[in-house]
Design an enzyme around this catalytic site. Structure first.
Site, PDB file in Angstrom:
ATOM      1  N   HIS A 165      -1.446 -10.669  -1.596  1.00 44.81           N
ATOM      2  CA  HIS A 165      -1.386  -9.398  -2.324  1.00 44.81           C
ATOM      3  C   HIS A 165      -2.273  -9.435  -3.564  1.00 44.81           C
ATOM      4  CE1 HIS A 165       2.046  -6.944  -0.604  1.00 44.81           C
ATOM      5  NE2 HIS A 165       2.063  -8.039   0.146  1.00 44.81           N
ATOM      6  N   GLU A 216       2.954  -6.481  -8.933  1.00 42.56           N
ATOM      7  CA  GLU A 216       3.008  -6.822  -7.510  1.00 42.56           C
ATOM      8  C   GLU A 216       4.333  -7.469  -7.149  1.00 42.56           C
ATOM      9  OE1 GLU A 216       1.056  -5.891  -4.199  1.00 42.56           O
ATOM     10  OE2 GLU A 216       0.327  -5.599  -6.254  1.00 42.56           O
ATOM     11  N   GLU A 267       9.832  -3.759  -1.376  1.00 39.87           N
ATOM     12  CA  GLU A 267       9.642  -3.787   0.078  1.00 39.87           C
ATOM     13  C   GLU A 267      10.806  -4.508   0.749  1.00 39.87           C
ATOM     14  OE1 GLU A 267       5.952  -5.700   0.707  1.00 39.87           O
ATOM     15  OE2 GLU A 267       4.728  -3.961   0.205  1.00 39.87           O
TER      16      GLU A 267
END
Length: 563
Positions: free
Chosen positions: A137, A206, A213
C-alpha cells in the site's frame, strides 16, 4: 582361356592405377594427415588397390576443413531448445544477482514490465505479520522524486496501468504501457522500490484504511486473500501450474478488497493446515500488528527481503532485451546484494502440514461452505504435474453455469444430477516446499452429507480406479487452459517472473506438454496413493454446517476397504 583374361585385366589396371594414386596423394596432401608413401613398383595389383582404399579412408578421418563449414560427416547431438521454446525467453543475470528476463514481440504495440520479488507474508514473523501487504500500500504514496499526485498523473498521462499484489511467497509490482513508454515505466518502478519516503502521515492514513477494510469486510477475521482462478504451471504453472492461487491485489488508484466468503475459507484452511508455521499466517496480518507498524518496519523489510538475488525484472511485448538490460543497469543501483535466498529461509522455517479442522457455525448465512484439503506437492516436485491433471479430472461446477450431467468430471456429474451443491471446484496450490490439494464447495445445509460423500468418494477413487479416457481428457483440458491463459503481455510477464522465482528458468510449453503427456492412469494412481490414500486432511467450514460430517468421518474415507 581364363589365364589370358586375368593377364589382360592386370595390364589394364597397371595403366589406370598410377594416375588414381597420384590424384589420391595430391588430394590427401591438403588434409592435416601425412600422405602415405606409395607402394613399391614391384607390389602386386591387389596391394596397390588396398593402399588406394586406405588413403581414401584416411581422407574421411581428416576431411578438408572447407567441407565442414555447413555440415559434418560425423553425427552430433543438436540442441533444439531455442526452436521448441519459441518465442524465446532471454535471461540475463547482472553482477549483483538481479535477473532480467524478456519475451519480445515486436509486432505488439504495448508492453508489460514488472518486478517479481521472492518475498511475501511467509517470510515475516509473528510480530511483523502484515508488513508485506502494508508495504504494498505504501509503495505508491510518494518517493523522493515524485509525490503521490505526481506518480498518479504520470501514469495517467501516458495511459498506463500500474498495479501490485502480495501473496504468501511473492510480491509483484508491474506496469502495462504503450511501447514508447517502457523506459518511463521502468524508471517509475525503480523509483518506488528504491526511493519511497514512507511519510508518517501517510503511514497513519494507510493504517486507518487497512483497519477499516478489515472491519467492514470481515469484522474480526484476520485475513483477506484473493484467490485468482488460473489454469497455468507453471500459475499455472500460477509453472504455471495451479487453479487456485492465493494473492491479494491492490492498485494505485483504488484499494478495494473483495469480501468473498471463499477467501475467508481458504485463509482458515491455511491457518489450520499449516498451524504454527509461516504459511499459516495471514497476508493482512492481525489488527494489533497493523496498529504498530512503523517506518522502521517497512525500511527493514525492504533491506532484508527486497534484495537483488531475490528479484526478477520481467518484460514482454514491444521490448528489446538489450535495451531493457541497459536500462535496468542504470536504474536499479541501490538494491541490497544480500546473498540469502528465499529457499534458505524456507529450510530454516519449513511448512508442516497438520491434519486438523476449523469450523465456524453461523446460522445467519443461508449457504454452508467448506474446503477439504490434503498435503500437496511443491512447485519443483516431479508429481506436481500429475496433481494438476488430477485437479482437472475432479473439475469444477457451478449451478449458474449450467451443464453437469454430461461433463467429463464424474464428480461434476454427481453434483449436477443430484443437485447437491451450488458450486464446487477442485484446487491445487503450490508453494516452495509443500502445497494444498482438495475441493471447495458451497451447498445448502441439508445437502452437506451427500455432498461430502460424493467429494470423498471421487477423491479416493483416484487411488483405485482411473480410466485412460479420463486421464486423456484431463490432459487435453489442462494443455488448452495453459495456452488460453497466456493471452496478452501481462500474463506472459507474470508467467516469466513467477517461473524464474519458482523453477529458476522458464519451462517451454513443448517440455511442459511432454510432461503432461507422460502421465497415464498408472501414474495418477501412484500419485493418488502418495498424497491421498490414508492421509490426514485439513478442513475449514463456515455457515450452517451442523449437517457436515465430523473429522473422523472424512479421515475414514481417505481409503476403501477391499478384500
Amino acid at each position: 582361356m581364363a589365364l589370358k583374361q586375368l593377364l589382360t585385366l592386370a595390364r589394364r589396371s597397371q595403366r589406370r592405377i598410377p594416375s588414381s594414386i597420384t590424384r589420391t596423394i595430391r588430394s590427401s596432401s591438403t588434409a592435416p594427415a601425412i600422405a602415405p608413401s606409395p607402394p613399391p613398383p614391384t607390389a602386386m595389383v591387389y596391394d596397390r588397390l588396398a593402399e588406394a582404399v586406405k588413403s581414401k579412408l584416411k581422407q574421411l578421418e581428416n576431411p578438408d576443413p572447407r567441407f565442414l563449414k555447413h555440415g559434418s560427416p560425423h553425427p552430433t547431438l543438436i540442441d533444439h531448445t531455442k526452436i521448441l521454446s519459441a518465442p524465446e525467453t532471454r535471461v540475463t543475470t547482472l553482477p549483483n544477482g538481479l535477473r532480467v528476463a524478456t519475451e519480445s514481440n515486436l509486432a505488439a504495440r504495448t508492453a508489460t514490465v514488472g518486478v517479481w520479488i521472492d518475498a511475501g507474508s511467509r517470510f515475516e514473523t509473528d510480530e511483523t505479520n502484515g508488513t508485506a501487504h502494508f508495504l504494498e500500500h505504501m509503495i505508491f504514496k510518494g518517493t523522493e522524486r515524485r509525490t503521490a499526485r505526481d506518480l498518479e498523473e504520470e501514469i495517467e498521462n501516458m495511459g498506463g496501468h500500474l498495479n501490485a499484489y502480495t501473496s504468501r511467497e511473492q510480491t509483484t509490482y508491474y506496469a502495462k504501457v504503450m511501447d514508447k513508454d517502457v523506459p518511463n515505466a521502468l524508471d517509475i518502478l525503480s523509483d518506488i522500490l528504491q526511493n519511497s519516503k514512507f511519510d508518517e502521515n501517510r503511514i497513519n492514513r494507510e493504517r486507518d484504511v487497512i483497519l477499516r477494510e478489515m472491519e467492514e469486510n470481515f469484522g474480526e477475521l484476520l485475513v483477506v486473500e484473493k484467490h485468482l482462478m488460473s489454469d497455468s504451471p507453471f500459475k499455472t504453472l500460477k509453472v504455471i501450474l495451479s487453479k487456485s492461487i492465493a494473492n491479494h491485489s491492490s492498485n494505485l488508484f483504488s484499494e478495494q478488497v473483495e469480501g468473498q466468503t471463499e477467501e475467508v475459507i481458504f485463509d482458515h484452511l491455511h491457518a489450520t493446515a499449516f498451524q504454527y508455521t509461516p504459511l499459516g499466517r495471514t497476508i493482512l496480518g492481525p489488527a494489533q500488528n497493523i496498529k504498530t507498524i512503523t517506518k522502521a518496519h517497512l525500511q527493514n523489510y525492504i533491506s532484508t527481503h527486497y534484495t537483488a538475488p531475490r528479484m526478477v525484472i520481467a518484460a514482454s511485448g514491444a521490448v528489446k532485451h538489450e535495451d531493457i538490460v541497459e536500462q535496468v543497469k542504470k536504474l536499479f543501483t541501490k538494491l541490497s546484494t544480500d546473498p540469502t535466498t528465499a529457499s534458505q529461509l524456507v529450510v530454516e522455517q519449513p511448512a508442516i502440514f497438520t491434519g486438523s479442522e476449523v469450523r465456524i457455525i453461523d446460522d445467519d448465512i443461508p449457504l454452508a461452505q467448506f474446503a477439504v484439503a490434503f498435503n500437496g506437492a511443491s512447485w519443483t516436485d516431479p508429481d506436481s504435474i500429475a496433481l494438476m491433471i488430477m485437479q482437472s479430472m475432479l473439475g469444477s461446477w457451478n449451478k449458474n453455469a449450467g451443464g453437469g450431467k454430461h461433463m467429463g468430471s464424474e464428480l461434476a456429474q454427481r453434483v449436477g444430477i443430484n443437485e447437491i451443491a451450488e458450486s464446487m471446484m477442485a484446487f491445487n496450490t503450490n508453494y516452495k516446499d509443500t502445497g494444498l490439494f482438495g475441493v471447495y464447495a458451497i451447498a445448502k445445509p441439508d445437502c452437506l452429507d451427500d455432498l461430502a460423500y460424493a467429494i470423498m468418494y471421487e477423491i479416493s477413487k483416484l487411488c483405485y480406479r482411473v480410466s485412460e479416457a479420463d486421464v486423456t481428457r484431463a490432459c487435453n483440458q489442462l494443455k488448452s487452459s495453459l495456452l488460453l491463459h497466456i493471452d496478452g503481455t501481462s500474463p506472459v510477464a507474470e508467467d516469466i517472473g513467477r517461473q524464474l522465482l519458482t523453477y529458476g528458468r522458464r519451462i517451454p510449453f513443448a517440455e511442459l506438454f511432454a510432461r503432461i503427456d507422460a502421465v497415464d492412469a498408472s501414474t495418477v494412481k501412484r500419485v493418488a496413493n502418495r498424497f491421498i490414500f490414508d492421509r490426514d486432511v485439513a478442513i475449514a467450514a463456515m455457515g450452517p454446517i451442523q449437517g457436515l460430517p465430523d473429522y473422523n468421518w472424512f479421515r475414514r474415507r481417505t481409503y476403501w476397504l477391499r478384500y
